[in-house]
Scaffold this motif. Structure first.
Motif, short mmCIF file in Angstrom:
data_model
loop_
_atom_site.label_atom_id
_atom_site.label_comp_id
_atom_site.label_asym_id
_atom_site.label_seq_id
_atom_site.Cartn_x
_atom_site.Cartn_y
_atom_site.Cartn_z
N GLN A 39 -10.15 22.25 -5.90
CA GLN A 39 -9.94 21.00 -5.37
C GLN A 39 -8.27 20.62 -5.78
O GLN A 39 -7.46 20.03 -4.90
CB GLN A 39 -10.73 19.93 -5.94
N SER A 40 -7.87 20.79 -7.06
CA SER A 40 -6.63 20.49 -7.54
C SER A 40 -5.49 21.15 -6.58
O SER A 40 -4.46 20.55 -6.63
CB SER A 40 -6.54 21.00 -9.05
N ARG A 85 -5.24 19.41 -3.31
CA ARG A 85 -4.53 17.95 -3.57
C ARG A 85 -3.19 18.17 -3.79
O ARG A 85 -2.33 17.52 -3.02
CB ARG A 85 -5.23 17.34 -4.66
N LEU A 89 -3.28 9.57 0.52
CA LEU A 89 -4.24 10.68 0.33
C LEU A 89 -5.57 10.20 -0.26
O LEU A 89 -6.52 11.21 -0.31
CB LEU A 89 -3.60 11.81 -0.43
N LEU A 147 -6.31 9.00 -3.11
CA LEU A 147 -6.40 9.56 -4.52
C LEU A 147 -6.31 8.34 -5.50
O LEU A 147 -5.69 7.52 -5.15
CB LEU A 147 -5.63 10.57 -4.81
N THR A 166 -5.06 10.31 -10.78
CA THR A 166 -5.18 11.50 -10.15
C THR A 166 -3.88 12.08 -9.66
O THR A 166 -3.23 13.24 -10.16
CB THR A 166 -6.32 11.87 -9.31
N ALA A 167 -3.25 11.37 -8.84
CA ALA A 167 -1.91 11.55 -7.97
C ALA A 167 -0.95 11.74 -9.06
O ALA A 167 -0.04 12.73 -8.88
CB ALA A 167 -1.78 10.51 -7.12
#
Length: 255
Positions: A6-7, A10, A34, A36, A40-41
């Motif tokens: 997932q990372s 992204r 996105l 997010l 996280t971003a």
């Protein structure tokens, strides 16, 4: 079988977002676009920045694609493909502008001329295909430096040769010139490599908007510039139209 990470997905989405826009984006814009969380971003952006895939503007805090990623962007495009897709547009540009047209890509700290169309008159001219031009003193080179297609550090470390009294030879002068190139989307050399000669260049983009080369026209300074010494607007229009057409052929979006 393991599923997608997932990372990484992204991170790829962030890179595509930055490549697809005409301007830098702030943390909030990236996160909102996105879906997010800001934390996280921010974590992904910091990691991408650490490996030079993303750069953060010190003044605004906004993000753009980094030099390392831009350098990788040219590897997918063979020089022969770039040349083959540019030939017709370069020929048309020479015919419409009345000036010589050259196509350049980076090679070992220089600009390699991969295509050259003669000025459409009866004057004596020499074919420049295969010639190497200085990055800091040519309009083609300034495009490649400004958009990260050619690395700047080796140019600064090796010193910038003065070809004429107009050549940019200090890091500060070159940095200001490259910032102007990025802002206006084209570059000029006015008697910087040869007295009495001038040139204009525009970026050629490929997939993701990455600059993969430059197209330029050149000739006597009185033909390229007006009475105030500024590039002629009609030549800039023709040049940028040709650059956009080639970029569209290479898969660049929004061009």
């Amino acid at each position: 079988m393991a599923g997608p990470v997932q990372s990484i997905e992204r991170a790829a989405a962030i890179l595509r977002l930055l490549a697809g826009g005409p301007r830098r984006l702030g943390l909030g814009e990236v996160a909102a676009s996105l879906g997010l969380a800001k934390g996280t971003a921010h974590g992904i952006l910091r990691t991408l920045q650490h490996v030079d895939f993303v750069e953060q503007d010190a003044a605004t805090g906004k993000y753009q694609l980094g030099a390392a990623l831009l350098h990788l962007g040219t590897s997918y495009l063979d020089v022969n493909e770039l040349r083959s897709r540019s030939i017709n547009w370069a020929d048309a540009l020479a015919a419409r502008s009345g000036e010589a047209v050259r196509l350049g890509t980076p090679l070992e700290g220089k600009v390699l001329v991969v295509h050259h169309v003669f000025r459409p008159d009866d004057s004596l001219q020499t074919l420049d295909v295969g010639s190497l031009l200085p990055l800091h003193a040519s309009s083609l080179g300034k495009i490649l430096l400004a958009f990260g297609t050619a690395p700047l550090e080796p140019v600064l470390e090796s010193g910038m040769e003065a070809y004429t009294r107009h050549t940019l030879v200090t890091p500060d002068d070159l940095a200001r010139a490259l910032a102007e190139v990025r802002d206006r989307g084209w570059a000029a050399e006015i008697q910087e490599m040869s007295m009495g000669e001038a040139g204009l260049a525009a970026p050629i983009r490929g997939h993701g908007g990455l600059v993969v080369g430059a197209i330029g026209l050149s000739g006597p300074v009185e033909r390229i510039c007006d009475s105030q010494g500024q590039p002629r607007a009609n030549l800039l229009t023709l040049l940028r139209e040709a650059a956009r057409a080639i970029s569209r052929d290479l898969g660049a979006a929004r061009w």
